[in-house]
Design an enzyme around this catalytic site. Structure first.
Site, PDB file in Angstrom:
ATOM      1  N   HIS A 105       8.467  -4.138  16.724  1.00  0.00           N
ATOM      2  CA  HIS A 105       7.652  -3.147  17.450  1.00  0.00           C
ATOM      3  C   HIS A 105       6.782  -3.832  18.482  1.00  0.00           C
ATOM      4  CE1 HIS A 105       5.400  -4.414  13.856  1.00  0.00           C
ATOM      5  NE2 HIS A 105       4.307  -4.269  14.591  1.00  0.00           N
ATOM      6  N   HIS A 107       3.174  -3.275  20.562  1.00  0.00           N
ATOM      7  CA  HIS A 107       1.921  -2.522  20.634  1.00  0.00           C
ATOM      8  C   HIS A 107       1.568  -2.334  22.109  1.00  0.00           C
ATOM      9  CE1 HIS A 107       0.444  -3.626  16.417  1.00  0.00           C
ATOM     10  NE2 HIS A 107       1.375  -4.544  16.606  1.00  0.00           N
TER      11      HIS A 107
HETATM   12  P1  5GP Z   1       1.889  -5.686  13.158  1.00  0.00           P
HETATM   13  O1  5GP Z   1       0.679  -6.330  12.566  1.00  0.00           O
HETATM   14  O2  5GP Z   1       3.072  -5.746  12.212  1.00  0.00           O
HETATM   15  O3  5GP Z   1       2.221  -6.181  14.532  1.00  0.00           O
HETATM   16  O4  5GP Z   1       1.524  -4.163  13.363  1.00  0.00           O
HETATM   17  C1  5GP Z   1       1.840  -3.143  12.480  1.00  0.00           C
HETATM   18  C2  5GP Z   1       1.045  -1.925  12.896  1.00  0.00           C
HETATM   19  O5  5GP Z   1       1.591  -0.798  12.248  1.00  0.00           O
HETATM   20  C3  5GP Z   1      -0.432  -1.997  12.535  1.00  0.00           C
HETATM   21  O6  5GP Z   1      -1.218  -1.911  13.719  1.00  0.00           O
HETATM   22  C4  5GP Z   1      -0.631  -0.813  11.594  1.00  0.00           C
HETATM   23  O7  5GP Z   1      -1.862  -0.169  11.788  1.00  0.00           O
HETATM   24  C5  5GP Z   1       0.545   0.075  11.937  1.00  0.00           C
HETATM   25  N1  5GP Z   1       1.025   0.906  10.827  1.00  0.00           N
HETATM   26  C6  5GP Z   1       1.273   0.483   9.554  1.00  0.00           C
HETATM   27  N2  5GP Z   1       1.726   1.517   8.805  1.00  0.00           N
HETATM   28  C7  5GP Z   1       1.778   2.590   9.635  1.00  0.00           C
HETATM   29  C8  5GP Z   1       2.164   3.953   9.430  1.00  0.00           C
HETATM   30  O8  5GP Z   1       2.563   4.390   8.349  1.00  0.00           O
HETATM   31  N3  5GP Z   1       2.075   4.775  10.512  1.00  0.00           N
HETATM   32  C9  5GP Z   1       1.646   4.344  11.728  1.00  0.00           C
HETATM   33  N4  5GP Z   1       1.588   5.247  12.722  1.00  0.00           N
HETATM   34  N5  5GP Z   1       1.265   3.056  11.951  1.00  0.00           N
HETATM   35  C10 5GP Z   1       1.340   2.202  10.922  1.00  0.00           C
END
Ligand code: 5GP
Ligand code: ZN
Length: 146
Positions: A105, A107
């Protein structure tokens, strides 16, 4: 689809999300724990954990990557139009890099402040005060995506 993966389940509509955009290759939805108002995740529907898991030279994968970045670009542009200021793109690969959801993903983090404001990379730094505020934010982004 990986049935244990939260983003696969969001893509399949099994877990609710506030969607900004979707098509057959990617979807964009609001982060549940935003660093800023309008913080959006751009997610390929297909499950790959990290960049390192992407096969090279596969035309289908290349098409998804191209669409993934096209949508990220559009959301970035919409965020700047909607909120002013600038925007960060952030992409984490592996726990050592801060990845908490092992499904690829990007951001898009709006930065409505001025240059004097230090951007926060803290999850949940700007939680929505209500469902109404979250939906209004999503609607603003959708409007600038049209
Ligand atoms: P990472 O740290 O893996 O780059 O980012 C994962 C992101 O996914 C985090 O910013 C977290 O808040 C978001 N996230 C985790 N679980 C969910 C969810 O169930 N729904 C949504 N909309 N975001 C999520
Ligand atoms: Zn997945």
């Amino acid at each position: 689809m990986d049935t244990n993966c939260i983003f696969c389940r969001i893509a399949a509509g099994e877990i609710p999300s506030t969607k900004i955009y979707e098509n057959d290759k990617v979807l964009a939805f609001l982060d549940i724990s935003p660093m800023e108002r309008g913080h959006t995740l751009i997610v390929p529907r297909r499950h790959w954990a990290t960049m390192a898991d992407l096969p090279s030279g596969d035309p289908e994968t290349e098409a998804v990557m191209s669409e993934w970045f096209r949508v990220a670009r559009l959301v970035c542009k919409a965020a700047i139009k909607a909120f002013g200021g600038g925007a960060n793109l952030l992409q984490c690969n592996g726990p050592a890099a801060g990845q908490t959801v092992p499904h690829l993903h990007l951001h898009v983090i709006p930065r409505p402040g001025t240059v004097e404001t230090q951007p926060s990379f803290v999850s949940g730094a700007r939680a929505y005060s209500s469902d109404v505020e979250r939906e209004a934010t999503a609607e603003l982004l959708r409007r600038y995506l049209r």
